[in-house]
Design an enzyme around this catalytic site. Structure first.
Site, PDB file in Angstrom:
ATOM      1  N   SER A 116       0.805  -1.220   0.000  1.00 42.04           N
ATOM      2  CA  SER A 116       0.000   0.000   0.000  1.00 42.04           C
ATOM      3  C   SER A 116       0.836   1.266   0.000  1.00 42.04           C
ATOM      4  O   SER A 116       0.293   2.356   0.028  1.00 42.04           O
ATOM      5  CB  SER A 116      -0.904   0.013   1.234  1.00 42.04           C
ATOM      6  N   CYS A 117       2.151   1.129  -0.046  1.00 40.83           N
ATOM      7  CA  CYS A 117       2.984   2.328   0.034  1.00 40.83           C
ATOM      8  C   CYS A 117       4.176   2.209  -0.892  1.00 40.83           C
ATOM      9  O   CYS A 117       4.944   1.276  -0.778  1.00 40.83           O
ATOM     10  CB  CYS A 117       3.473   2.554   1.464  1.00 40.83           C
ATOM     11  N   GLY A 118       4.326   3.161  -1.806  1.00 41.33           N
ATOM     12  CA  GLY A 118       5.458   3.155  -2.709  1.00 41.33           C
ATOM     13  C   GLY A 118       6.589   4.022  -2.226  1.00 41.33           C
ATOM     14  O   GLY A 118       7.596   4.145  -2.896  1.00 41.33           O
TER      15      GLY A 118
END
Length: 306
Positions: A116-118
């Site tokens: 969910s996080c780049g």
């Protein structure tokens, strides 16, 4: 669908009813290590498939490359499977072309990002606000509100793997001149889905993506706005909420940011002038879906290179 989905047994429990066991289809999540010239750069959790596009889009988003000529080749290598299993194609080595600068060791992000996080692990906002070589603010594109409200449904209709698993994000690119949904990618990570779309554009020599709208299935986070700006996309539309930092970056970059795009309404947080309430055309664009078949971008990931 091979490694994109997996079948697992589960126990279905409903209050007041007898429990039962059945088989469920799940979206596959596996790590992909991206290397540049043999040196590890990043590891991201992703849904296997379109790995070359994912890596290409990631390099664009990070400002390491900026055009097709700087992405020379990619090959799956190393990465043996668990135990005595064969290679699971979870390592991709990129060879950069002329003009590209190899990342410094300090730039390497040798950790597992979550789905969910780049941007997890970045030290500060300044470290991720990469300067784009494309002028998003000057893009004169415009679209009718009637067209915009059709985008989520058209994206949802193209989510073939989501129909089986219910567990993937999607990103799609609409060409405003033709009205076509020209590419759709799905992944367990929303940032990966966008990277795959941007990577598709790079491999098909479509950058910068002027005159397009990036439609995403979830919320509009800072990293998605950043990726759109880096690819020269002038408009980003999301079915859910944007973050405050996403709105700030969109306003600074001159990107049109649309959130809560549901039914026949939307909230426009930046550059509302590109969304017209008076008709530009007599009818909304038809829900056509067309995906380019460029050989370099369409080969199966198990082919090893392109």
């Amino acid at each position: 669908m091979g490694r994109i989905t997996a079948r697992r047994s589960l126990t279905k429990v409903t209050v007041g009813q007898e429990s039962r066991t059945r088989i469920d289809v799940l979206a596959v999540e596996e790590p992909l290590e991206i290397r540049v010239a043999g040196t590890p750069l990043a590891v991201t959790m992703r849904t296997p498939g379109h790995d070359v596009e994912l890596a290409a889009g990631f390099l664009i988003s990070e400002g390491i490359i900026g055009d097709r000529e700087q992405f020379e080749s990619a090959i799956h290598c190393g990465g043996p499977g668990r135990g005595n299993a064969p290679n699971e194609y979870n390592v991709l080595d990129i060879r950069l072309g002329p003009g590209a600068v190899l990342p410094t060791p300090e730039a390497a992000r040798n950790f597992y990002t979550t789905s969910s996080c780049g941007l997890c692990g970045k030290a500060s906002i300044e470290a991720v606000t990469t300067v784009s070589r494309y002028d998003v603010a000057g893009d004169p594109s415009a679209v009718t509100a009637a067209d915009v409200v059709s985008f989520p449904g058209r994206l949802r209709a193209a989510q073939t793997v989501f129909d089986k698993t219910g567990g993937l994000h999607a990103a799609g690119l609409v060409d405003l001149e033709s009205g076509e949904l020209i590419v759709v990618r799905e992944d367990v990570g929303r940032h990966n889905a966008v990277d795959k779309v941007v990577g598709w554009a790079l491999l098909n020599d479509r950058l910068p993506l002027r005159g397009t709208v990036l439609q995403v299935s979830g919320r509009a986070s800072f990293e998605l706005v950043q990726k759109a700006v880096m690819a020269g996309i002038p408009m980003l539309a999301a079915v859910s909420a944007p973050s405050s930092l996403a709105v700030e970056l969109a306003a600074d970059a001159g990107l049109t940011l649309i959130g809560f795009l549901r039914g026949d309404s939307m909230n426009i947080y930046a550059r509302p002038d590109r969304v017209r309430t008076d008709p530009i055309n007599t009818q909304p664009h038809p829900p056509a879906i067309k995906e380019a078949t460029d050989e370099a971008a369409a080969r199966d990931i198990r082919a090893g290179s392109f």
